[in-house]
Design a protein around this motif. Structure first.
Motif, PDB file in Angstrom:
ATOM      1  N   GLY A  35      74.921  -1.859  45.821  1.00  0.00           N
ATOM      2  CA  GLY A  35      73.890  -1.027  45.182  1.00  0.00           C
ATOM      3  C   GLY A  35      72.502  -1.577  45.342  1.00  0.00           C
ATOM      4  N   PHE A  36      72.369  -2.881  45.246  1.00  0.00           N
ATOM      5  CA  PHE A  36      71.037  -3.489  45.287  1.00  0.00           C
ATOM      6  C   PHE A  36      70.518  -3.658  46.714  1.00  0.00           C
ATOM      7  CE2 PHE A  36      68.124  -7.152  45.012  1.00  0.00           C
ATOM      8  CZ  PHE A  36      67.228  -6.639  44.094  1.00  0.00           C
ATOM      9  N   LEU A  37      71.375  -4.130  47.603  1.00  0.00           N
ATOM     10  CA  LEU A  37      70.923  -4.449  48.960  1.00  0.00           C
ATOM     11  C   LEU A  37      71.032  -3.283  49.940  1.00  0.00           C
ATOM     12  CD1 LEU A  37      72.505  -8.000  49.276  1.00  0.00           C
ATOM     13  CD2 LEU A  37      70.131  -7.437  48.747  1.00  0.00           C
ATOM     14  N   VAL A  38      72.128  -2.547  49.894  1.00  0.00           N
ATOM     15  CA  VAL A  38      72.368  -1.514  50.892  1.00  0.00           C
ATOM     16  C   VAL A  38      71.744  -0.191  50.478  1.00  0.00           C
ATOM     17  CG1 VAL A  38      74.134  -0.236  52.161  1.00  0.00           C
ATOM     18  CG2 VAL A  38      74.469  -2.659  51.668  1.00  0.00           C
ATOM     19  N   VAL A  39      72.106   0.296  49.305  1.00  0.00           N
ATOM     20  CA  VAL A  39      71.655   1.611  48.866  1.00  0.00           C
ATOM     21  C   VAL A  39      70.305   1.530  48.162  1.00  0.00           C
ATOM     22  CG1 VAL A  39      72.322   3.649  47.523  1.00  0.00           C
ATOM     23  CG2 VAL A  39      74.080   2.276  48.608  1.00  0.00           C
ATOM     24  N   GLU A  40      69.950   0.358  47.665  1.00  0.00           N
ATOM     25  CA  GLU A  40      68.717   0.118  46.918  1.00  0.00           C
ATOM     26  C   GLU A  40      68.590   1.058  45.725  1.00  0.00           C
ATOM     27  OE1 GLU A  40      65.348   0.117  49.515  1.00  0.00           O
ATOM     28  OE2 GLU A  40      66.202  -1.430  50.804  1.00  0.00           O
ATOM     29  N   SER A  41      69.702   1.149  44.975  1.00  0.00           N
ATOM     30  CA  SER A  41      69.715   2.025  43.813  1.00  0.00           C
ATOM     31  C   SER A  41      70.185   1.242  42.597  1.00  0.00           C
ATOM     32  CB  SER A  41      70.658   3.204  44.061  1.00  0.00           C
ATOM     33  OG  SER A  41      70.864   3.925  42.876  1.00  0.00           O
ATOM     34  N   MET A  42      69.405   1.282  41.555  1.00  0.00           N
ATOM     35  CA  MET A  42      69.784   0.605  40.320  1.00  0.00           C
ATOM     36  C   MET A  42      70.971   1.304  39.664  1.00  0.00           C
ATOM     37  SD  MET A  42      69.053  -1.994  38.801  1.00  0.00           S
ATOM     38  CE  MET A  42      68.675  -2.888  37.358  1.00  0.00           C
ATOM     39  N   LEU A  43      71.089   2.613  39.867  1.00  0.00           N
ATOM     40  CA  LEU A  43      72.208   3.375  39.303  1.00  0.00           C
ATOM     41  C   LEU A  43      73.551   2.881  39.865  1.00  0.00           C
ATOM     42  CD1 LEU A  43      73.109   5.721  37.492  1.00  0.00           C
ATOM     43  CD2 LEU A  43      72.892   7.206  39.488  1.00  0.00           C
ATOM     44  N   VAL A  44      73.609   2.618  41.154  1.00  0.00           N
ATOM     45  CA  VAL A  44      74.836   2.117  41.777  1.00  0.00           C
ATOM     46  C   VAL A  44      75.150   0.715  41.242  1.00  0.00           C
ATOM     47  CG1 VAL A  44      75.925   1.473  43.963  1.00  0.00           C
ATOM     48  CG2 VAL A  44      74.546   3.534  43.827  1.00  0.00           C
ATOM     49  N   THR A  45      74.129  -0.088  41.022  1.00  0.00           N
ATOM     50  CA  THR A  45      74.329  -1.434  40.476  1.00  0.00           C
ATOM     51  C   THR A  45      74.897  -1.362  39.059  1.00  0.00           C
ATOM     52  OG1 THR A  45      72.466  -2.194  41.811  1.00  0.00           O
ATOM     53  CG2 THR A  45      73.199  -3.637  40.045  1.00  0.00           C
ATOM     54  N   VAL A  46      74.365  -0.486  38.230  1.00  0.00           N
ATOM     55  CA  VAL A  46      74.869  -0.310  36.862  1.00  0.00           C
ATOM     56  C   VAL A  46      76.298   0.250  36.904  1.00  0.00           C
ATOM     57  CG1 VAL A  46      74.540   0.966  34.702  1.00  0.00           C
ATOM     58  CG2 VAL A  46      72.587  -0.077  35.858  1.00  0.00           C
ATOM     59  N   MET A  52      82.274  -0.511  36.544  1.00  0.00           N
ATOM     60  CA  MET A  52      83.560  -0.611  37.240  1.00  0.00           C
ATOM     61  C   MET A  52      84.178  -2.004  37.055  1.00  0.00           C
ATOM     62  SD  MET A  52      84.477   2.234  38.364  1.00  0.00           S
ATOM     63  CE  MET A  52      85.877   1.678  39.294  1.00  0.00           C
ATOM     64  N   GLY A  53      83.344  -3.022  37.003  1.00  0.00           N
ATOM     65  CA  GLY A  53      83.844  -4.376  36.751  1.00  0.00           C
ATOM     66  C   GLY A  53      84.468  -4.490  35.368  1.00  0.00           C
ATOM     67  N   LEU A  54      83.802  -3.917  34.377  1.00  0.00           N
ATOM     68  CA  LEU A  54      84.350  -3.919  33.015  1.00  0.00           C
ATOM     69  C   LEU A  54      85.650  -3.119  32.940  1.00  0.00           C
ATOM     70  CD1 LEU A  54      81.069  -3.516  30.939  1.00  0.00           C
ATOM     71  CD2 LEU A  54      82.464  -5.583  31.223  1.00  0.00           C
ATOM     72  N   PHE A  55      85.682  -1.983  33.630  1.00  0.00           N
ATOM     73  CA  PHE A  55      86.896  -1.168  33.672  1.00  0.00           C
ATOM     74  C   PHE A  55      88.034  -1.932  34.351  1.00  0.00           C
ATOM     75  CE2 PHE A  55      89.659   1.774  35.988  1.00  0.00           C
ATOM     76  CZ  PHE A  55      90.182   2.494  34.926  1.00  0.00           C
ATOM     77  N   THR A  56      87.729  -2.624  35.431  1.00  0.00           N
ATOM     78  CA  THR A  56      88.741  -3.413  36.140  1.00  0.00           C
ATOM     79  C   THR A  56      89.310  -4.496  35.227  1.00  0.00           C
ATOM     80  OG1 THR A  56      87.644  -3.024  38.248  1.00  0.00           O
ATOM     81  CG2 THR A  56      89.145  -4.892  38.151  1.00  0.00           C
ATOM     82  N   PHE A  57      88.446  -5.179  34.491  1.00  0.00           N
ATOM     83  CA  PHE A  57      88.907  -6.208  33.563  1.00  0.00           C
ATOM     84  C   PHE A  57      89.834  -5.607  32.502  1.00  0.00           C
ATOM     85  CE2 PHE A  57      88.553  -8.542  29.575  1.00  0.00           C
ATOM     86  CZ  PHE A  57      88.988  -9.795  29.980  1.00  0.00           C
ATOM     87  N   ALA A  58      89.397  -4.510  31.902  1.00  0.00           N
ATOM     88  CA  ALA A  58      90.195  -3.883  30.840  1.00  0.00           C
ATOM     89  C   ALA A  58      91.549  -3.412  31.371  1.00  0.00           C
ATOM     90  CB  ALA A  58      89.428  -2.714  30.222  1.00  0.00           C
ATOM     91  N   ALA A  59      91.553  -2.840  32.570  1.00  0.00           N
ATOM     92  CA  ALA A  59      92.809  -2.340  33.141  1.00  0.00           C
ATOM     93  C   ALA A  59      93.767  -3.481  33.477  1.00  0.00           C
ATOM     94  CB  ALA A  59      92.523  -1.512  34.386  1.00  0.00           C
ATOM     95  N   LEU A  60      93.258  -4.542  34.071  1.00  0.00           N
ATOM     96  CA  LEU A  60      94.144  -5.640  34.483  1.00  0.00           C
ATOM     97  C   LEU A  60      94.612  -6.492  33.306  1.00  0.00           C
ATOM     98  CD1 LEU A  60      92.603  -6.741  37.880  1.00  0.00           C
ATOM     99  CD2 LEU A  60      94.764  -5.572  37.462  1.00  0.00           C
ATOM    100  N   ILE A  61      93.827  -6.580  32.254  1.00  0.00           N
ATOM    101  CA  ILE A  61      94.284  -7.353  31.095  1.00  0.00           C
ATOM    102  C   ILE A  61      95.372  -6.578  30.340  1.00  0.00           C
ATOM    103  CG2 ILE A  61      92.673  -6.640  29.293  1.00  0.00           C
ATOM    104  CD1 ILE A  61      93.799 -10.206  30.081  1.00  0.00           C
ATOM    105  N   LYS A  62      95.380  -5.247  30.497  1.00  0.00           N
ATOM    106  CA  LYS A  62      96.413  -4.410  29.882  1.00  0.00           C
ATOM    107  C   LYS A  62      97.617  -4.194  30.794  1.00  0.00           C
ATOM    108  CE  LYS A  62      94.703  -3.055  25.894  1.00  0.00           C
ATOM    109  NZ  LYS A  62      95.418  -3.206  24.651  1.00  0.00           N
ATOM    110  N   ALA A  63      97.577  -4.671  32.022  1.00  0.00           N
ATOM    111  CA  ALA A  63      98.664  -4.442  32.984  1.00  0.00           C
ATOM    112  C   ALA A  63     100.017  -4.952  32.496  1.00  0.00           C
ATOM    113  CB  ALA A  63      98.311  -5.035  34.345  1.00  0.00           C
ATOM    114  N   PRO A  64     100.123  -6.176  31.938  1.00  0.00           N
ATOM    115  CA  PRO A  64     101.444  -6.603  31.444  1.00  0.00           C
ATOM    116  C   PRO A  64     101.988  -5.688  30.339  1.00  0.00           C
ATOM    117  CG  PRO A  64     100.004  -8.495  31.634  1.00  0.00           C
ATOM    118  CD  PRO A  64      99.160  -7.270  31.860  1.00  0.00           C
ATOM    119  N   GLU A  65     101.110  -5.218  29.448  1.00  0.00           N
ATOM    120  CA  GLU A  65     101.535  -4.301  28.392  1.00  0.00           C
ATOM    121  C   GLU A  65     102.007  -2.982  28.993  1.00  0.00           C
ATOM    122  OE1 GLU A  65      99.768  -2.158  24.363  1.00  0.00           O
ATOM    123  OE2 GLU A  65      98.483  -3.499  25.524  1.00  0.00           O
ATOM    124  N   PHE A  66     101.279  -2.467  29.981  1.00  0.00           N
ATOM    125  CA  PHE A  66     101.652  -1.224  30.653  1.00  0.00           C
ATOM    126  C   PHE A  66     103.013  -1.371  31.338  1.00  0.00           C
ATOM    127  CE2 PHE A  66     101.598   1.355  34.550  1.00  0.00           C
ATOM    128  CZ  PHE A  66     101.489   2.615  33.994  1.00  0.00           C
TER     129      PHE A  66
END
Length: 178
Positions: A87-98, A103-117
């Motif tokens: 987002g920052f280097l290629v697309v130069e968009s702050m929206l993509v960076t945010v 997506m990083g927070l979503f990935t963390f939440a999904a993988l920490i719940k994986a054993p429960e799932f």
């Protein structure tokens, strides 16, 4: 004396039992957890670690709570950094960076719940087989009144995951754990 009871059985017979009876469709997640733990070991707090270990034991994973936490953190950091760099280097968009941070927070939440799932899926599949298991036990007990043989009969005729739990119970009885 209490340490001996909590130590897992690591005989060649037990390793053969696990290789023959436990499902291998979960091996990709297990490998990722074990590799992540080798890269950086991040242990969850005691309460969360106990919960994760319970889920891991339920679905017979070859992983640890630290491995699950390490995988969640590493994957979240990688997704966030790659997405942020894109987002920052290629697309130069702050929206993509945010968006990458989200997506990083979503990935963390999904993988920490994986054993429960995985454990919940294991439970649901086992509960669907319970009526059939009771039928097999009752049918065998009507013929021969031996509960251990009836459980073995059921375990031989059922498909995983309930068959795995029944075989694990029989193994624990044979080794003197119960």
């Amino acid at each position: 004396a209490n340490e001996k009871q909590n130590r897992p059985i690591l005989s060649t017979n037990y390793i053969d039992f696990k290789r023959e009876n436990l499902p291998r469709h979960l091996s990709f997640y297990e490998k990722l957890c074990n590799r992540a733990e080798r890269i950086i070991r991040i242990s969850p707090d005691k309460k969360k670690s106990g919960e994760i270990q319970e889920y891991i034991n339920l679905c017979h994973l070859e992983s640890t709570p630290a491995g699950a936490m390490s995988l969640a953190v590493i994957a979240a950091v990688v997704v966030t950094l790659l997405g942020g760099a894109l987002g920052f280097l290629v697309v130069e968009s702050m929206l993509v960076t945010v968006y990458a941070l989200g997506m990083g927070l979503f990935t963390f939440a999904a993988l920490i719940k994986a054993p429960e799932f995985l454990a919940n899926n294991f439970r649901l599949a086992a509960s669907n087989q319970m009526v059939q298991c009771i039928f097999y036990v009752a049918m065998f007990m009507r013929h021969t009144s031996n509960l251990e043989l009836a459980v073995r009969f059921s375990a031989d005729r059922l498909m995983p995951p309930l068959a795995l739990d029944l075989k694990k119970i029989l193994w624990d009885v044979e080794t003197g754990r119960y």
